[in-house]
Design a protein around this motif. Structure first.
Motif, PDB file in Angstrom:
ATOM      1  N   ARG A   1       0.834  -1.210   0.000  1.00 16.69           N
ATOM      2  CA  ARG A   1       0.000   0.000   0.000  1.00 16.69           C
ATOM      3  C   ARG A   1       0.866   1.258   0.000  1.00 16.69           C
TER       4      ARG A   1
ATOM      5  N   ALA B   1      -9.723 -10.646  -3.354  1.00 18.05           N
ATOM      6  CA  ALA B   1     -10.316  -9.306  -3.312  1.00 18.05           C
ATOM      7  C   ALA B   1     -10.086  -8.654  -1.956  1.00 18.05           C
ATOM      8  N   GLU B   2     -10.187  -9.429  -0.907  1.00 23.22           N
ATOM      9  CA  GLU B   2      -9.962  -8.889   0.434  1.00 23.22           C
ATOM     10  C   GLU B   2      -8.527  -8.380   0.581  1.00 23.22           C
TER      11      GLU B   2
ATOM     12  N   ARG C   1      -8.114  -5.186  -1.485  1.00 22.34           N
ATOM     13  CA  ARG C   1      -8.742  -4.041  -0.820  1.00 22.34           C
ATOM     14  C   ARG C   1      -7.860  -3.517   0.299  1.00 22.34           C
TER      15      ARG C   1
ATOM     16  N   VAL D   1      -6.316  -1.164  -3.412  1.00 20.40           N
ATOM     17  CA  VAL D   1      -6.580  -1.277  -4.849  1.00 20.40           C
ATOM     18  C   VAL D   1      -7.498  -0.179  -5.363  1.00 20.40           C
ATOM     19  N   ASP D   2      -8.294   0.429  -4.471  1.00 18.64           N
ATOM     20  CA  ASP D   2      -9.162   1.522  -4.903  1.00 18.64           C
ATOM     21  C   ASP D   2      -8.371   2.734  -5.379  1.00 18.64           C
TER      22      ASP D   2
ATOM     23  N   SER E   1     -13.211  -8.626  -9.553  1.00 16.50           N
ATOM     24  CA  SER E   1     -13.664  -7.263  -9.831  1.00 16.50           C
ATOM     25  C   SER E   1     -15.025  -6.999  -9.211  1.00 16.50           C
TER      26      SER E   1
ATOM     27  N   LEU F   1     -14.830  -6.338  -5.654  1.00 10.40           N
ATOM     28  CA  LEU F   1     -14.193  -5.045  -5.369  1.00 10.40           C
ATOM     29  C   LEU F   1     -15.031  -3.858  -5.839  1.00 10.40           C
TER      30      LEU F   1
ATOM     31  N   ALA G   1     -13.050  -2.996 -10.034  1.00 12.04           N
ATOM     32  CA  ALA G   1     -11.641  -2.812 -10.401  1.00 12.04           C
ATOM     33  C   ALA G   1     -11.356  -3.497 -11.735  1.00 12.04           C
TER      34      ALA G   1
END
Length: 403
Positions: free
Chosen positions: A250, A279-280, A283, A287-288, A314, A317, A320
């Motif tokens: 991140r 996805a978790e 996130r 990823v946003d 996707s 999320l 994405a």
């Protein structure tokens, strides 16, 4: 392969480029393949500007079939105010929908970053040098075939030393810009890279982030693609401190916020983690703040399977985008789950942009012909391996010919 204890519901196997482990699982619940629609077209949202509110047509009677004249007689003097209120409500709904549309458009202002852009072919790639070097005619021809296609440029601290990264990257971006092409980079130097596997290495945390700062400075505001730390998230649970690794990804991602790069985080692949778990992790890694995620990097899962998997990730999320590595998946994955320098692989679909709701492009992220590591007779990871290059090309030709 080390006899590691099984994880989850299947045997532990190893991932090929940087030797990450993964669990071969049964297929997840089927999902529809992403619809091929222009990616820079905003998705439909409830209450689109100019549409009536859902479930109520504009001007419909509120309670049934009572004639308008009788309603007016029962409630004298209220027909006009009610009409005004209805019009005002519709205007407010339209404005709200318009604002929502603006938000969607602003999040995808540039649309698919690959659309209408040629991909940069590195004239100094390992394949290009091998095509001009020693070796048999067959080896040089295979190298030339691979060198002619755009592949990602891997930035590792072993090859691009700290203190030199900014100038090196800036030079490559300038070459790409002069050629009117879009460069694709892979940043691969995270702390405890590969968690002790064949591609182990990386930089200590602070040095790593300084190095990433250099890369971001070299990119500047010119357009580029960055695949950030393949396997870093999918492999995190196998590392000593998964949370620290995710936080470091991140932090690295944040370094690209002021650049012209479209960044894709590690999205594993369809035979590794379930889509919800991937996805978790994405996130948690922010990823946003990225364009999306990359799947199948250095692996050989079938493109259709990856597209379906990317669609599930996707959806989890909230939309994405993704890219799929097709560099060595032309023959699909080995039946025995071989994880490193697997025999029988073939070059996959050539890199190009897609008009798809989720998948922006298929790319050669893993440079074909470069070894996965000292396994199955291969040289160290990332080293050009002429015999593998010949096999990849020959198998692709055989499959194309239907023999």
């Amino acid at each position: 392969m080390p006899k590691d204890p099984a994880r989850g519901d299947g045997p532990v196997v190893r991932h090929d480029r940087d030797d990450a482990r993964y669990v071969r699982r049964g297929p997840e619940s089927p999902a529809a393949t992403p619809t091929a629609t222009p990616v820079d077209e905003p998705r439909a949202t409830a209450g689109t500007a100019g549409s009536p509110a859902v479930g109520t047509a504009a001007g419909a009677p509120p309670g049934g079939a009572v004639p308008a004249a009788k309603r007016a007689a029962r409630r004298p003097g209220r027909a006009v105010p009610i009409a005004l209120i209805a019009v005002a409500a519709l205007l407010l709904l339209a404005l709200a929908a318009f604002a929502t549309t603006l938000i969607v458009v602003s999040q995808q202002a540039e649309g698919n970053p690959f659309r209408d852009r040629a991909l940069f072919v590195d004239p100094d790639s390992n394949a290009a040098r091998a095509a001009e070097g020693s070796g048999s005619d067959e080896q040089r021809e295979a190298a030339a075939r691979i060198a002619a296609s755009p592949t990602a440029i891997w930035l590792t601290p072993e090859r691009v030393l700290p203190g030199t990264a900014s100038a090196t990257v800036a030079d490559t971006v300038a070459q790409a810009e002069a050629a009117g092409a879009l460069p694709v980079f892979v940043v691969y130097g995270i702390t405890d890279r590969d968690c002790g596997g064949f591609s182990s290495g990386g930089l200590p945390r602070d040095e790593y982030l300084d190095w990433v700062d250099e890369i971001a400075d070299g990119l500047g505001d010119r357009r580029s693609i960055v695949v950030l730390e393949p396997d870093s998230l999918a492999l995190a649970s196998e590392c000593p401190d998964p949370d620290a690794r995710t936080a470091l990804v991140r932090s690295a991602l944040a370094r690209f916020s002021g650049t012209g790069a479209a960044v894709y985080l590690d999205g594993g692949h369809s035979a590794w983690l379930p889509a919800a778990a991937m996805a978790e992790s994405l996130r948690a890694a922010g990823v946003d703040e990225a364009r999306g995620f990359a799947t199948n990097v250095s692996n050989a899962q079938a493109t259709d399977d990856e597209a379906a998997y990317a669609a599930r990730v996707s959806e989890a999320l909230g939309g994405a985008h993704a890219i799929i590595d097709t560099s060595r998946n032309g023959a699909g994955p080995p039946a025995d789950g071989e994880w490193c320098n697997a025999p029988g692989l073939a070059l996959g679909e050539e890199p190009h942009a897609l008009d798809d709701r989720v998948v922006d492009a298929v790319l050669w992220v893993k440079p074909p012909g470069e070894s996965d590591g000292t396994c199955n007779g291969g040289p160290p990871a990332g080293t050009w391996w002429p015999e593998q290059a010949v096999e990849l090309v020959a198998n692709a030709d055989r499959l194309a010919g239907g023999s």
